[in-house]
Design an enzyme around this catalytic site. Structure first.
Site, short mmCIF file in Angstrom:
data_model
loop_
_atom_site.label_atom_id
_atom_site.label_comp_id
_atom_site.label_asym_id
_atom_site.label_seq_id
_atom_site.Cartn_x
_atom_site.Cartn_y
_atom_site.Cartn_z
CB ILE A 1 -4.22 -10.89 -16.78
CG1 ILE A 1 -4.93 -11.52 -17.99
CG2 ILE A 1 -4.47 -9.39 -16.70
CD1 ILE A 1 -6.45 -11.43 -17.92
CB CYS A 2 -2.39 -9.74 -20.83
SG CYS A 2 -2.11 -9.15 -22.51
N GLY A 3 0.32 -9.25 -20.72
CA GLY A 3 1.71 -8.81 -20.74
C GLY A 3 2.34 -8.70 -19.38
#
Length: 204
Positions: free
Chosen positions: A105-107
């Site tokens: 998730i995300c970065g």
């Protein structure tokens, strides 16, 4: 005769990790009987972006795909500011090669993009140009969705921790069908009717 013990789910922990992104998933995995273990760059404590001090259960060097049900990679500032977390992206490759699923998730999605793991899989992230900035080769497979699962790899953007958890819970069979949908509607949409579905499922 007792049921066989479930393999643990491993959650990567590192400095600057986004501590809000995995809570829904880990809470309901644990409630369903999945052991949750943290894995750090080493055995030394790390500190999340929210200031939480976390003592890893084991170091990344000691993690083997065959001993795990899933590797969860949360976002962190370090994914975009250094190469410190590249070993976790390489571990994700080893997991996928071994047939053990990975959720990012995300970065962490950018870390997987740099590792080449999104070049031939449907995926999502914060926005398409965030991943494009990595120079990866999978832009044509980017999907504008809250979360995407393709061949054992789950991806999601930073604003979708509930959808991220939904994909994880579905992949590991914690919830299925209308119960999984109700879980998502309850925690994402505050749908009171969904609570009744979950209560009836728990009573069965």
């Amino acid at each position: 005769m007792s049921a066989p013990a479930r393999k643990p789910v491993h959650v990567a922990v590192y400095d600057t990790l986004a501590d809000w992104e995995t809570g829904h998933a880990t809470a309901y995995l644990a409630r369903a009987g999945h052991p949750v273990r943290t894995v750090g760059p080493s055995a030394d404590p790390v500190r999340s972006i929210g200031g939480l001090r976390i003592q890893p259960d084991l170091a990344l060097a000691d993690l083997r795909p065959e001993d795990s049900a899933l590797l969860i990679l949360p976002g962190a500032d370090l994914w975009d500011t250094s190469q410190d977390l590249a070993p976790f992206a390489r571990a994700a490759r080893a997991f996928l090669d071994a047939g053990t699923p990975v959720a990012a998730i995300c970065g962490a999605t950018a870390g997987l993009a740099r590792e080449g793991l999104l070049d031939d899989r449907a995926h999502t992230s914060a926005v398409s140009f965030y991943l494009a900035a990595t120079g990866y080769g999978g832009g044509e497979h980017y999907t504008d969705a809250d979360a995407v699962t393709d061949r054992g790899l789950i991806t999601a953007g930073p604003t979708e921790p509930v959808a991220f958890a939904r994909e994880i819970l579905g992949l590991l069979g914690v919830y299925e069908g209308e119960v999984l949908d109700a879980w998502y509607r309850l925690f994402h949409d505050s749908d009171a009717q969904a609570y009744d579905v979950l209560e009836k499922a728990a009573a069965r």
